[in-house]
Design an enzyme around this catalytic site. Structure first.
Site, mmCIF file in Angstrom:
data_model
loop_
_atom_site.group_PDB
_atom_site.id
_atom_site.type_symbol
_atom_site.label_atom_id
_atom_site.label_comp_id
_atom_site.label_asym_id
_atom_site.label_seq_id
_atom_site.Cartn_x
_atom_site.Cartn_y
_atom_site.Cartn_z
ATOM 1 C CD GLN A 96 -1.206 -0.347 3.686
ATOM 2 O OE1 GLN A 96 -1.455 0.561 4.490
ATOM 3 N NE2 GLN A 96 -1.759 -1.561 3.769
ATOM 4 C CG HIS A 98 -0.605 5.715 3.626
ATOM 5 N ND1 HIS A 98 -1.747 4.958 3.601
ATOM 6 C CD2 HIS A 98 0.271 5.050 4.411
ATOM 7 C CE1 HIS A 98 -1.579 3.888 4.349
ATOM 8 N NE2 HIS A 98 -0.360 3.909 4.841
ATOM 9 C CD GLU A 133 0.691 3.808 8.019
ATOM 10 O OE1 GLU A 133 -0.514 3.585 7.804
ATOM 11 O OE2 GLU A 133 1.597 3.013 7.700
ATOM 12 C CG HIS A 292 4.167 0.968 3.625
ATOM 13 N ND1 HIS A 292 3.742 2.159 3.074
ATOM 14 C CD2 HIS A 292 3.238 0.646 4.565
ATOM 15 C CE1 HIS A 292 2.627 2.543 3.657
ATOM 16 N NE2 HIS A 292 2.282 1.631 4.567
ATOM 17 N NE ARG A 311 -6.284 -2.233 1.362
ATOM 18 C CZ ARG A 311 -7.130 -1.316 1.812
ATOM 19 N NH1 ARG A 311 -7.763 -0.539 0.945
ATOM 20 N NH2 ARG A 311 -7.328 -1.172 3.108
#
Length: 444
Positions: A96, A98, A133, A292, A311
């Protein structure tokens, strides 16, 4: 300060035992993948106790008294900007990426204007926020993170092709290779020539471009289009742990992942990425555009409060290839580690280059030991605290709260400073998240 009750998220990739072991609870029998600690609207923590806010979801409690709860974060973000999780992966998560803040805002507005329901399976943007993240490993934690050097990846594809040629030579029909599909235990016949040609074609594509970025984008896009060659190559992954085969560990690992995701193009995509094994206490951060996947392990994850995930494999969920490619950073990068920063107050901080959050690890010795000490909670606005060992006492100028292993709390911005002390003979360990005070880790 408010003691919290947190939601456990049951996803297929979760561990049935790891979360219960940390929280000292009884396993539910379900794959308990994540414990969410925060005010995310999908699963906000709930305030415990006997006060006026008892039983109130944390997002509602914050909204009712935003100035006291958030402090300066109210003007900067308008909500609690972070979410802390305990993440327990027994199987690989999807590959995935972001989006950036700008991409998220534009994509969210575009999909709203198009009338796509926010809970639709084909919706890319659930909100208008980005989702950087960071993961702090509690156990060994295996992951894929960012694009690896293209020549190293090309060598993996070449090794795969050579191995398949050996298997082909051993087959009675040299044009095919029999494969057992792990999903249904049925034998499938794979066109060996097609799989070999695809592996060699990918190797050539990676080293034959005018730039690494172009090579990676072209290879990434070709794989996810899932043509017959890619499907044939991915279908041969179960063979890669054959007895006697002397293959790179990266290829052997694909055979294990293929048991869960047989024939998935993500098996092939995964070879484009850096493979990292974090030891307990090691940390990496994941900025926008970084492709990642978490493979297995338990860790404390902190992120901006968002659900925006695009994804790219190892999933049965929606893949929007065009939107995915537009968000990916195709640069070759080193693994983005975060080193601990020790303050003059003895605070152990992990500060990635994001405004929304930082993480503090609090490790206190037993109360009877001279080194037991006290630690000041690092606060830049609101904070959440989770105890993972022993018991600790949180003391602010206006209240005191004892937390035992597995318990957590929300600390309003107005309750500062907070001192953390051992509350039992064994000492304790906790993790605390607050808004970032600084960003000493430079962005990649």
């Amino acid at each position: 300060m408010y003691r919290l009750q947190n939601s456990v998220r049951n996803y297929a990739w979760g561990s049935e035992t790891a979360l219960a072991e940390i929280l000292h609870t009884t396993p539910s029998g379900n794959p308990e993948a994540e414990l969410w600690i925060g005010a995310h609207p999908d699963a906000p923590s709930v305030v415990l106790g006997e006060g006026a806010r008892a039983g109130q979801p944390l997002d509602a409690a914050i909204e009712d008294d935003a100035e006291r709860m958030l402090g300066s974060a109210r003007e900067q973000f308008g909500h609690l900007p972070f979410l802390m999780k305990l993440l327990c992966a027994a199987q690989p998560l999807s590959i995935q990426v972001h989006p950036t803040q700008e991409q998220a805002q534009a994509g969210f507005a575009r999909e709203d204007a198009a009338g796509i329901p926010r809970d639709a399976a084909n919706r890319n943007y659930k909100d208008a926020n980005h989702k950087p993240e960071m993961i702090f490993a509690l156990t060994r934690f295996d992951a894929l993170c960012g694009f690896a050097p293209v020549r190293e990846t090309a060598e993996l594809f070449e090794a795969w092709a050579t191995f398949l040629e050996t298997q082909q030579a051993l087959s009675l029909d040299t044009t095919t290779i029999p494969i057992i599909n792990a999903a249904n235990a049925r034998e499938e016949i794979v066109n060996a020539d097609r799989a070999v040609d695809q592996a060699r074609s990918l190797a050539g594509l990676l080293v034959g471009s005018d730039s690494d970025e172009n090579a990676l984008q072209d290879t990434f896009s070709l794989i996810l289009k899932g043509g017959t060659g890619v499907r044939a190559l991915a279908s041969t992954a179960p063979l890669l742990n054959s007895a006697g085969a002397k293959l790179p560990a990266r290829l052997v690992e694909l055979a294990e992942i293929a048991k869960i995701h047989p024939g998935d193009p993500g098996l092939v995509v995964s070879l484009l990425l850096n493979r990292v094994s974090l030891m307990p206490g090691e940390t990496i951060y994941l900025p926008a555009g970084n492709v990642h996947a978490y493979l297995r392990g338990t860790g404390v994850e902190v992120m901006a409060s968002s659900d925006n995930v695009l994804r790219g494999g190892l999933t049965a969920k929606h893949i929007d290839l065009n939107e995915l490619v537009s968000t990916v950073n195709f640069s070759v990068v080193d693994v983005p580690h975060v080193e601990a920063h020790l303050t003059d107050l003895g605070q152990e901080l992990y500060q990635p280059p994001f405004d929304e959050f930082q993480l503090q690890r609090i490790e206190l010795s037993p109360t009877e030991m001279p080194s037991g000490g006290d630690v000041v909670l690092a606060q830049s606005g609101p904070a959440v605290v989770l105890v993972t060992r022993g018991s600790l006492l949180l003391q602010s100028p206006t209240s005191t709260l004892e937390l035992k292993v597995g318990e957590s709390a929300f600390v309003p911005a107005a309750e500062s400073p907070v001192v953390v002390r051992s509350a039992g003979p064994e000492g304790g360990t906790a993790f605390a998240t607050t808004v970032s005070e600084a960003s000493p880790t430079p962005p990649l």
